[in-house]
Design a protein around this motif. Sequence first.
Motif, PDB file in Angstrom:
ATOM      1  N   TYR A 160      26.571  -6.360  35.277  1.00  0.00           N
ATOM      2  CA  TYR A 160      25.200  -6.475  34.770  1.00  0.00           C
ATOM      3  C   TYR A 160      24.355  -7.286  35.725  1.00  0.00           C
ATOM      4  CZ  TYR A 160      26.914 -10.964  32.951  1.00  0.00           C
ATOM      5  OH  TYR A 160      27.473 -12.196  32.821  1.00  0.00           O
ATOM      6  N   ILE A 161      23.058  -7.098  35.568  1.00  0.00           N
ATOM      7  CA  ILE A 161      22.074  -7.921  36.261  1.00  0.00           C
ATOM      8  C   ILE A 161      21.309  -8.656  35.175  1.00  0.00           C
ATOM      9  CG2 ILE A 161      20.015  -7.884  37.718  1.00  0.00           C
ATOM     10  CD1 ILE A 161      21.135  -5.246  38.887  1.00  0.00           C
ATOM     11  N   GLU A 162      21.128  -9.936  35.376  1.00  0.00           N
ATOM     12  CA  GLU A 162      20.498 -10.723  34.326  1.00  0.00           C
ATOM     13  C   GLU A 162      19.509 -11.710  34.910  1.00  0.00           C
ATOM     14  OE1 GLU A 162      22.663 -12.670  30.726  1.00  0.00           O
ATOM     15  OE2 GLU A 162      22.283 -14.251  32.177  1.00  0.00           O
ATOM     16  N   GLU A 163      18.397 -11.832  34.254  1.00  0.00           N
ATOM     17  CA  GLU A 163      17.408 -12.858  34.592  1.00  0.00           C
ATOM     18  C   GLU A 163      17.343 -13.802  33.396  1.00  0.00           C
ATOM     19  OE1 GLU A 163      15.066 -13.100  37.469  1.00  0.00           O
ATOM     20  OE2 GLU A 163      14.954 -15.066  36.503  1.00  0.00           O
ATOM     21  N   ARG A 164      17.455 -15.086  33.684  1.00  0.00           N
ATOM     22  CA  ARG A 164      17.487 -16.055  32.588  1.00  0.00           C
ATOM     23  C   ARG A 164      16.629 -17.261  32.948  1.00  0.00           C
ATOM     24  NH1 ARG A 164      21.220 -17.003  28.172  1.00  0.00           N
ATOM     25  NH2 ARG A 164      22.085 -14.989  28.722  1.00  0.00           N
ATOM     26  N   GLY A 165      15.729 -17.614  32.062  1.00  0.00           N
ATOM     27  CA  GLY A 165      14.875 -18.771  32.326  1.00  0.00           C
ATOM     28  C   GLY A 165      14.763 -19.655  31.107  1.00  0.00           C
ATOM     29  N   GLN A 539      22.995 -38.168  22.794  1.00  0.00           N
ATOM     30  CA  GLN A 539      22.686 -38.453  24.201  1.00  0.00           C
ATOM     31  C   GLN A 539      21.962 -37.296  24.893  1.00  0.00           C
ATOM     32  OE1 GLN A 539      26.220 -38.551  26.800  1.00  0.00           O
ATOM     33  NE2 GLN A 539      27.357 -37.439  25.208  1.00  0.00           N
ATOM     34  N   PHE A 540      22.032 -36.116  24.313  1.00  0.00           N
ATOM     35  CA  PHE A 540      21.435 -34.951  24.993  1.00  0.00           C
ATOM     36  C   PHE A 540      20.020 -34.633  24.509  1.00  0.00           C
ATOM     37  CE2 PHE A 540      26.124 -33.750  25.107  1.00  0.00           C
ATOM     38  CZ  PHE A 540      26.296 -34.182  26.405  1.00  0.00           C
ATOM     39  N   TYR A 541      19.442 -35.529  23.704  1.00  0.00           N
ATOM     40  CA  TYR A 541      18.148 -35.252  23.084  1.00  0.00           C
ATOM     41  C   TYR A 541      17.135 -34.694  24.079  1.00  0.00           C
ATOM     42  CZ  TYR A 541      13.549 -36.206  21.099  1.00  0.00           C
ATOM     43  OH  TYR A 541      12.249 -36.089  20.686  1.00  0.00           O
ATOM     44  N   GLU A 542      17.030 -35.322  25.245  1.00  0.00           N
ATOM     45  CA  GLU A 542      15.999 -34.897  26.193  1.00  0.00           C
ATOM     46  C   GLU A 542      16.362 -33.596  26.917  1.00  0.00           C
ATOM     47  OE1 GLU A 542      15.174 -38.310  28.636  1.00  0.00           O
ATOM     48  OE2 GLU A 542      13.863 -39.163  27.111  1.00  0.00           O
ATOM     49  N   ASN A 543      17.575 -33.115  26.661  1.00  0.00           N
ATOM     50  CA  ASN A 543      17.967 -31.827  27.254  1.00  0.00           C
ATOM     51  C   ASN A 543      17.633 -30.642  26.353  1.00  0.00           C
ATOM     52  OD1 ASN A 543      19.485 -32.690  29.758  1.00  0.00           O
ATOM     53  ND2 ASN A 543      20.501 -33.909  28.179  1.00  0.00           N
ATOM     54  N   THR A 544      17.042 -30.935  25.200  1.00  0.00           N
ATOM     55  CA  THR A 544      16.675 -29.859  24.280  1.00  0.00           C
ATOM     56  C   THR A 544      15.879 -28.795  25.028  1.00  0.00           C
ATOM     57  OG1 THR A 544      16.712 -31.291  22.356  1.00  0.00           O
ATOM     58  CG2 THR A 544      15.282 -29.358  22.225  1.00  0.00           C
ATOM     59  N   ASN A 545      16.329 -27.563  24.890  1.00  0.00           N
ATOM     60  CA  ASN A 545      15.706 -26.504  25.692  1.00  0.00           C
ATOM     61  C   ASN A 545      15.603 -25.198  24.934  1.00  0.00           C
ATOM     62  OD1 ASN A 545      18.176 -24.694  26.371  1.00  0.00           O
ATOM     63  ND2 ASN A 545      18.885 -26.747  26.927  1.00  0.00           N
ATOM     64  N   VAL A 546      14.682 -24.362  25.392  1.00  0.00           N
ATOM     65  CA  VAL A 546      14.590 -22.995  24.896  1.00  0.00           C
ATOM     66  C   VAL A 546      14.682 -22.058  26.098  1.00  0.00           C
ATOM     67  CG1 VAL A 546      13.289 -23.430  22.785  1.00  0.00           C
ATOM     68  CG2 VAL A 546      12.065 -23.120  24.925  1.00  0.00           C
ATOM     69  N   PHE A 547      15.224 -20.878  25.874  1.00  0.00           N
ATOM     70  CA  PHE A 547      15.414 -19.971  27.008  1.00  0.00           C
ATOM     71  C   PHE A 547      15.206 -18.513  26.591  1.00  0.00           C
ATOM     72  CE2 PHE A 547      19.555 -20.603  25.037  1.00  0.00           C
ATOM     73  CZ  PHE A 547      20.017 -19.310  24.884  1.00  0.00           C
ATOM     74  N   VAL A 548      14.910 -17.682  27.578  1.00  0.00           N
ATOM     75  CA  VAL A 548      14.860 -16.238  27.366  1.00  0.00           C
ATOM     76  C   VAL A 548      15.718 -15.585  28.442  1.00  0.00           C
ATOM     77  CG1 VAL A 548      12.579 -16.150  26.304  1.00  0.00           C
ATOM     78  CG2 VAL A 548      12.784 -15.956  28.774  1.00  0.00           C
ATOM     79  N   ALA A 549      16.264 -14.434  28.135  1.00  0.00           N
ATOM     80  CA  ALA A 549      17.093 -13.736  29.122  1.00  0.00           C
ATOM     81  C   ALA A 549      16.956 -12.251  28.892  1.00  0.00           C
ATOM     82  CB  ALA A 549      18.548 -14.159  29.002  1.00  0.00           C
ATOM     83  N   ILE A 550      17.045 -11.519  29.977  1.00  0.00           N
ATOM     84  CA  ILE A 550      17.099 -10.061  29.864  1.00  0.00           C
ATOM     85  C   ILE A 550      18.253  -9.586  30.731  1.00  0.00           C
ATOM     86  CG2 ILE A 550      15.335  -9.642  31.644  1.00  0.00           C
ATOM     87  CD1 ILE A 550      14.407  -7.488  29.307  1.00  0.00           C
ATOM     88  N   ARG A 551      19.051  -8.675  30.162  1.00  0.00           N
ATOM     89  CA  ARG A 551      20.274  -8.264  30.858  1.00  0.00           C
ATOM     90  C   ARG A 551      20.370  -6.740  30.869  1.00  0.00           C
ATOM     91  NH1 ARG A 551      26.438 -10.202  29.460  1.00  0.00           N
ATOM     92  NH2 ARG A 551      25.571 -12.230  29.993  1.00  0.00           N
ATOM     93  N   TYR A 552      20.679  -6.215  32.047  1.00  0.00           N
ATOM     94  CA  TYR A 552      20.892  -4.776  32.173  1.00  0.00           C
ATOM     95  C   TYR A 552      22.345  -4.516  32.547  1.00  0.00           C
ATOM     96  CZ  TYR A 552      20.602   0.017  33.761  1.00  0.00           C
ATOM     97  OH  TYR A 552      20.832   1.369  33.911  1.00  0.00           O
ATOM     98  N   ASN A 553      23.045  -3.809  31.695  1.00  0.00           N
ATOM     99  CA  ASN A 553      24.454  -3.483  31.953  1.00  0.00           C
ATOM    100  C   ASN A 553      24.568  -2.151  32.669  1.00  0.00           C
ATOM    101  OD1 ASN A 553      26.247  -5.475  30.410  1.00  0.00           O
ATOM    102  ND2 ASN A 553      24.681  -4.939  28.910  1.00  0.00           N
ATOM    103  N   PHE A 554      25.446  -2.094  33.638  1.00  0.00           N
ATOM    104  CA  PHE A 554      25.669  -0.811  34.292  1.00  0.00           C
ATOM    105  C   PHE A 554      27.159  -0.553  34.435  1.00  0.00           C
ATOM    106  CE2 PHE A 554      24.986  -4.057  37.507  1.00  0.00           C
ATOM    107  CZ  PHE A 554      26.104  -3.932  38.300  1.00  0.00           C
ATOM    108  N   PHE A 555      27.447   0.638  34.873  1.00  0.00           N
ATOM    109  CA  PHE A 555      28.807   1.111  34.730  1.00  0.00           C
ATOM    110  C   PHE A 555      29.045   2.268  35.689  1.00  0.00           C
ATOM    111  CE2 PHE A 555      31.630   0.928  30.810  1.00  0.00           C
ATOM    112  CZ  PHE A 555      32.756   1.135  31.567  1.00  0.00           C
TER     113      PHE A 555
END
Lengths: 559, 276
Positions: A160-165, A539-555
């Motif tokens: 797969y190819i994936e973009e994640r931010g 301890q991880f409070y300031e690491n709180t995060n949100v993310f989006v990703a799109i993934r294309y699977n191939f074969f």
Amino acid sequence: MKTTDNMAKRIFLVFIIAVALLFSQSLYADDIPVLPEGLMSTPEPTIEDTLPDMPSGLEKGAQTDRNNSDESPVLPEGLSGKPEQSIEDAPIMPVGLGRDSNTKSSIEEPKMPSGLGFPSSSDNDPNSNISKGISSVDNSTENKKQKIEWYKFLPAVKGYIEERGGVRRYDDTYEKETSVGELRMQLEMEKQLGTFLFQNTIDFYYDSVPENQSVNLETGKGYIDLRELSVSFSAFDFMDIVAGRQILTWGTGDLLFINDLFPKDWQSFLIGRDTEYLKAPSDAIKASIFTDIVNIDIAYTPKFDSDRFISGERVSYWNGARIAGRNSIIQTNIPDNWFDNDEWAVRLTKNLNGNEFALYGYQGYWKSPGGMDSSTFKYVFPRLNVYGSSIRGQVGRGIGNIEAGYYDSRDDSRGDNPFVNNSQIRCLVGYEQDLPWIVSDLTAGFQYYLEHIMDHDDYLKKLPPGSAATDQDRHLLTFRFTKLLWNQNLTCSLFTYYSPSDNDIYLRPNITYKFTDDLRGEIGGNFFRGKYSHTFFGQFYENTNVFVAIRYNFFTGVL
Amino acid sequence: MITGKKNIVIFTMFMFLCSGFSAAYADLTDVDQIVNRTNRIAYYQSTDGKAKVNMIIYDSQGRTRERRLTILRWDQPDPDGKAGDNYCGAQKIYAFFDRPADVNKTVFLVWKNMDRDDDRWMYLPALDLVKRISSTDKRTSFVGSHFFYEDVSGRNINDDTHELIKTTKDYYMLKNTPKNPNLVEFAYYEMWIHKVSFVVVKTDYYDKENKKYRTYEALAVDNIQGFPTVTKSKMTDLRTNGYTILEYSDVKYTISVSEDIFTERYLRKPPRTYLR
């Protein structure tokens, strides 16, 4: 005279019944499903007109009487029948009877579902227009089949190819605002050579967050993360071997691990990569022995594989005195002598009527830093043995599991060394079930987990003044809710860790939508909250995060 | 009178012959016998088998999804060999996913039990994880299709009461009413069973308002090694008009698959000889 009267009566009665039957047949005719291709109709020519169309491959009664009078049906395409068989016997053909393409049906075709044809058995039938149309469908199906066969000889590549931010929700003094920003391509290849199966999974990626991009195959940092490079084979009928780089997992917890001491990638887990990246690869040889009494797995890692632990590089953490991050990246001293700093992991399993019993043993090192070298102030990985067991099975309407392990911290067996983790008892009880009486496709899971520190008094006595002490018992609850929607193309899930003793919480909401079979989008987050900065999730409070990703699977090819 | 008597004798003989004749071809009237034979034809032919399954899922807007998997089946042998056609015991099912790419090499293992809920496992290769799956919800979509788990693995015949509504030229028509209506989404369902082969040709599911909302149709039947086998079927959701076409290919019975295949060992190491 009486007898003839009786006979007349009887004949009349038979006639009445026949008419009634006929009438009832015509009444039902609309509901009666059309026989599918391959099934034959029971002959009853007199009522033929009232009956629905027959699909291809089926015979109506009128056409059936070839060898037999009027009772024996003609077999559908694919069967060569013994016409003299009785009806009960007719469909159940003796093994080894071949196809007889001459036994084509010659009946009208059924109505086809819109946009759909189905393979016809009657494409030789000149009377059937529809079947001619179908025959092309039939051919394409044949081609498709041939293609699949042909693919088998190609080397198979999947990936797969994936973009994640992802971004942090709060200002983190020590980390970048971007939590993850990567383009990734995973390639998975597999080749069977004789009895040997070679498997390779490799990730190529560019992640904009880290400053140092040099490739390190041990840690997966840089542009390449080699996730699997292994050969597997059956050494004996009763023994399978997998050697090389591989992902290893055992144990019963859901995102909690007691007896699974194979490396984890906590950093990937917390910054919002796919859950599959929580498991880091091991460089090991695993032998599995299967016997009637018990199954044994032995995994030998010749050189210690640590977790991909929280180091401050990507995720800020509590360093014992305060929150730190890139300003204070953990310096470690990893035991790395081949065959000297090795790891043994053993599991014995037995499945009794669906109940899975297991015993575990581990000899190696704390997987994440478990102490500090008091002279160099480098973090170390003290020696660790773990002994444990688990049970998993059906409980009521769900799945219940219990797992426990004794963590024997061998470099601090008396618990009085403040620089080395004390021994611990860890255990969990879990339960998961689906809830069809509330709504379908909803699964709920619950776990209670306990970490009990041995010799806690000694730990407290030796604790440097001013340090925040860890409670003797860390209680942790987890909740999982998963709901599937829209033909299971949309998955909404929430996994929660909550510790009443530490007063902290970690939420992992996730929504994944499959636009097509190959393309999927994902939105998720990692939310930390805690009363104190020194607790596990707090301890991880300031690491709180949100993310989006799109993934294309191939074969290509078939694995 | 003599002729009359003669007539009677001839008539009686004729009737006797007829009845004897028709008895050989008689319609079954015992509903349990019909249900048992139907269940056997649908799920228990031979003692094991394999098939490649191709599913195309059509949603209400005509968009499609495809699933491809290989299924292996093992039946627990009839312990005393007496049940014959009525035998339906425990089964083990191994389903290896081929397509789509994101589920490739995922394996689904089911131990179908008669006396309790099924045992189900899912193997996720990327995590090397053997996941135990809760199996209460049998009437939920099988891998996103319009077929339910229960349609694929078989609904326990003891969960319903069965009535023979009518017998037509080709079919037995059965009405099946759930013993515990709270566990299922239907009020009842009607089955059209082909009289000769005991293949279910059509099933209509009705809701509490007596409205038909779901239909199963067998579209093609093939005789494979002497076993009448539905090789193509369709499940339609009449509320959304979405449907799934399920095709079986490479069907083989009596492949002598070992019970060992249906264990954790072969989740990690797919049995290639059987899956090919």
